[in-house]
Write a protein that holds these residues in place. Structure first.
Motif, PDB file in Angstrom:
ATOM      1  N   GLU A  88       0.804  -1.229   0.000  1.00  0.00           N
ATOM      2  CA  GLU A  88       0.000   0.000   0.000  1.00  0.00           C
ATOM      3  C   GLU A  88       0.836   1.278   0.000  1.00  0.00           C
ATOM      4  N   ASP A  89       2.151   1.141   0.127  1.00  0.00           N
ATOM      5  CA  ASP A  89       3.042   2.302  -0.003  1.00  0.00           C
ATOM      6  C   ASP A  89       3.355   2.601  -1.468  1.00  0.00           C
ATOM      7  N   THR A  90       2.919   1.738  -2.359  1.00  0.00           N
ATOM      8  CA  THR A  90       3.159   1.951  -3.788  1.00  0.00           C
ATOM      9  C   THR A  90       2.516   3.252  -4.244  1.00  0.00           C
ATOM     10  N   ALA A  91       3.330   4.121  -4.830  1.00  0.00           N
ATOM     11  CA  ALA A  91       2.848   5.435  -5.253  1.00  0.00           C
ATOM     12  C   ALA A  91       3.981   6.181  -5.942  1.00  0.00           C
ATOM     13  N   VAL A  92       3.625   7.301  -6.553  1.00  0.00           N
ATOM     14  CA  VAL A  92       4.634   8.261  -6.986  1.00  0.00           C
ATOM     15  C   VAL A  92       4.873   9.205  -5.805  1.00  0.00           C
ATOM     16  N   TYR A  93       6.121   9.347  -5.440  1.00  0.00           N
ATOM     17  CA  TYR A  93       6.493  10.191  -4.305  1.00  0.00           C
ATOM     18  C   TYR A  93       7.044  11.520  -4.824  1.00  0.00           C
ATOM     19  N   TYR A  94       6.497  12.592  -4.298  1.00  0.00           N
ATOM     20  CA  TYR A  94       6.871  13.938  -4.707  1.00  0.00           C
ATOM     21  C   TYR A  94       7.520  14.692  -3.558  1.00  0.00           C
ATOM     22  N   CYS A  95       8.511  15.465  -3.910  1.00  0.00           N
ATOM     23  CA  CYS A  95       9.170  16.361  -2.976  1.00  0.00           C
ATOM     24  C   CYS A  95       8.559  17.750  -3.140  1.00  0.00           C
ATOM     25  N   LYS A  96       8.353  18.430  -2.023  1.00  0.00           N
ATOM     26  CA  LYS A  96       7.865  19.807  -2.061  1.00  0.00           C
ATOM     27  C   LYS A  96       8.656  20.646  -1.085  1.00  0.00           C
ATOM     28  N   ILE A  97       9.016  21.858  -1.523  1.00  0.00           N
ATOM     29  CA  ILE A  97       9.641  22.789  -0.601  1.00  0.00           C
ATOM     30  C   ILE A  97       8.869  24.100  -0.612  1.00  0.00           C
ATOM     31  N   THR A  98       8.947  24.781   0.503  1.00  0.00           N
ATOM     32  CA  THR A  98       8.441  26.148   0.604  1.00  0.00           C
ATOM     33  C   THR A  98       9.671  27.032   0.728  1.00  0.00           C
ATOM     34  N   ALA A  99       9.863  27.899  -0.252  1.00  0.00           N
ATOM     35  CA  ALA A  99      11.123  28.627  -0.331  1.00  0.00           C
ATOM     36  C   ALA A  99      10.918  30.043  -0.852  1.00  0.00           C
ATOM     37  N   ARG A 100      11.905  30.862  -0.554  1.00  0.00           N
ATOM     38  CA  ARG A 100      11.954  32.214  -1.115  1.00  0.00           C
ATOM     39  C   ARG A 100      13.101  32.253  -2.113  1.00  0.00           C
ATOM     40  N   PRO A 101      12.807  32.499  -3.380  1.00  0.00           N
ATOM     41  CA  PRO A 101      13.887  32.605  -4.361  1.00  0.00           C
ATOM     42  C   PRO A 101      14.669  33.902  -4.167  1.00  0.00           C
ATOM     43  N   MET A 102      15.819  33.969  -4.827  1.00  0.00           N
ATOM     44  CA  MET A 102      16.604  35.197  -4.843  1.00  0.00           C
ATOM     45  C   MET A 102      15.817  36.298  -5.550  1.00  0.00           C
ATOM     46  N   GLY A 103      16.130  37.527  -5.191  1.00  0.00           N
ATOM     47  CA  GLY A 103      15.487  38.641  -5.872  1.00  0.00           C
ATOM     48  C   GLY A 103      14.762  39.533  -4.901  1.00  0.00           C
ATOM     49  N   VAL A 104      14.664  40.772  -5.283  1.00  0.00           N
ATOM     50  CA  VAL A 104      14.017  41.755  -4.414  1.00  0.00           C
ATOM     51  C   VAL A 104      12.517  41.504  -4.380  1.00  0.00           C
ATOM     52  N   LEU A 105      11.990  41.389  -3.193  1.00  0.00           N
ATOM     53  CA  LEU A 105      10.547  41.244  -2.961  1.00  0.00           C
ATOM     54  C   LEU A 105       9.941  40.000  -3.607  1.00  0.00           C
ATOM     55  N   THR A 106      10.759  38.969  -3.859  1.00  0.00           N
ATOM     56  CA  THR A 106      10.180  37.731  -4.402  1.00  0.00           C
ATOM     57  C   THR A 106       9.412  37.032  -3.290  1.00  0.00           C
ATOM     58  N   PRO A 107       8.231  36.541  -3.584  1.00  0.00           N
ATOM     59  CA  PRO A 107       7.408  35.933  -2.548  1.00  0.00           C
ATOM     60  C   PRO A 107       7.830  34.508  -2.219  1.00  0.00           C
ATOM     61  N   VAL A 108       7.488  34.082  -1.046  1.00  0.00           N
ATOM     62  CA  VAL A 108       7.633  32.686  -0.676  1.00  0.00           C
ATOM     63  C   VAL A 108       6.620  31.870  -1.472  1.00  0.00           C
ATOM     64  N   ALA A 109       7.053  30.733  -1.958  1.00  0.00           N
ATOM     65  CA  ALA A 109       6.169  29.903  -2.774  1.00  0.00           C
ATOM     66  C   ALA A 109       6.486  28.431  -2.565  1.00  0.00           C
ATOM     67  N   ASP A 110       5.555  27.587  -2.991  1.00  0.00           N
ATOM     68  CA  ASP A 110       5.764  26.139  -2.967  1.00  0.00           C
ATOM     69  C   ASP A 110       6.297  25.668  -4.309  1.00  0.00           C
ATOM     70  N   TYR A 111       7.231  24.731  -4.242  1.00  0.00           N
ATOM     71  CA  TYR A 111       7.816  24.158  -5.445  1.00  0.00           C
ATOM     72  C   TYR A 111       7.755  22.642  -5.341  1.00  0.00           C
ATOM     73  N   TRP A 112       7.451  21.993  -6.470  1.00  0.00           N
ATOM     74  CA  TRP A 112       7.287  20.545  -6.510  1.00  0.00           C
ATOM     75  C   TRP A 112       8.290  19.920  -7.471  1.00  0.00           C
ATOM     76  N   GLY A 113       8.733  18.722  -7.116  1.00  0.00           N
ATOM     77  CA  GLY A 113       9.484  17.917  -8.056  1.00  0.00           C
ATOM     78  C   GLY A 113       8.546  17.145  -8.962  1.00  0.00           C
ATOM     79  N   LYS A 114       9.128  16.395  -9.887  1.00  0.00           N
ATOM     80  CA  LYS A 114       8.324  15.652 -10.851  1.00  0.00           C
ATOM     81  C   LYS A 114       7.935  14.266 -10.342  1.00  0.00           C
ATOM     82  N   GLY A 115       8.526  13.846  -9.258  1.00  0.00           N
ATOM     83  CA  GLY A 115       8.141  12.598  -8.636  1.00  0.00           C
ATOM     84  C   GLY A 115       9.042  11.436  -8.974  1.00  0.00           C
ATOM     85  N   THR A 116       9.046  10.455  -8.074  1.00  0.00           N
ATOM     86  CA  THR A 116       9.770   9.215  -8.297  1.00  0.00           C
ATOM     87  C   THR A 116       8.859   8.059  -7.885  1.00  0.00           C
TER      88      THR A 116
END
Length: 122
Positions: A88-116
């Motif tokens: 039952e653990d069989t699945a596509v596993y995705y990584c997600k981070i909540t991060a602030r990119p470089m740059g002035v006033l860039t917002p915090v956002a969620d980013y996803w990988g494509k999965g394994t």
């Protein structure tokens, strides 16, 4: 741009172990939470485990005692050690981070990988 690349998935027999890795790269100023999610065929994506920047973790009830999330802040990596795997653990596993990119006033956002894909045979 922020990129996430997962690795470590594969086919394993029930009771076996796998270790997933996720590498974050690109113009990242700061990473806050990191986490693993999974999506089984025909089901919604659900949280597996998360870890904050100070190391506080949370694991889904279905994986407590079997899976462990960890991170290496110096390398911008997050890991998922999966033991005592079940079909039952069989699945596509995705990584997600909540991060602030470089740059002035860039917002915090969620980013996803494509999965394994993790497949656990009985």
């Amino acid at each position: 741009q922020v990129q996430l690349v997962e690795s470590g998935g594969g086919l394993v027999q029930a009771g076996g172990s796998l270790r997933l890795s996720c590498a974050a790269s690109g113009s990242i100023f700061s990473i806050y939470a990191m986490g693993w999610y999974r999506q089984a065929p025909g089901k919604q994506r659900v949280m597996v485990a998360t870890i904050t920047s100070d190391g506080s973790t949370s694991h889904a009830d279905s994986v407590k005692g079997r899976f462990t999330i960890s991170r290496d802040n110096a390398k911008n990596m997050v890991y998922l050690q999966m033991n005592s795997l079940k079909p039952e653990d069989t699945a596509v596993y995705y990584c997600k981070i909540t991060a602030r990119p470089m740059g002035v006033l860039t917002p915090v956002a969620d980013y996803w990988g494509k999965g394994t894909l993790v497949t656990v045979s009985s």
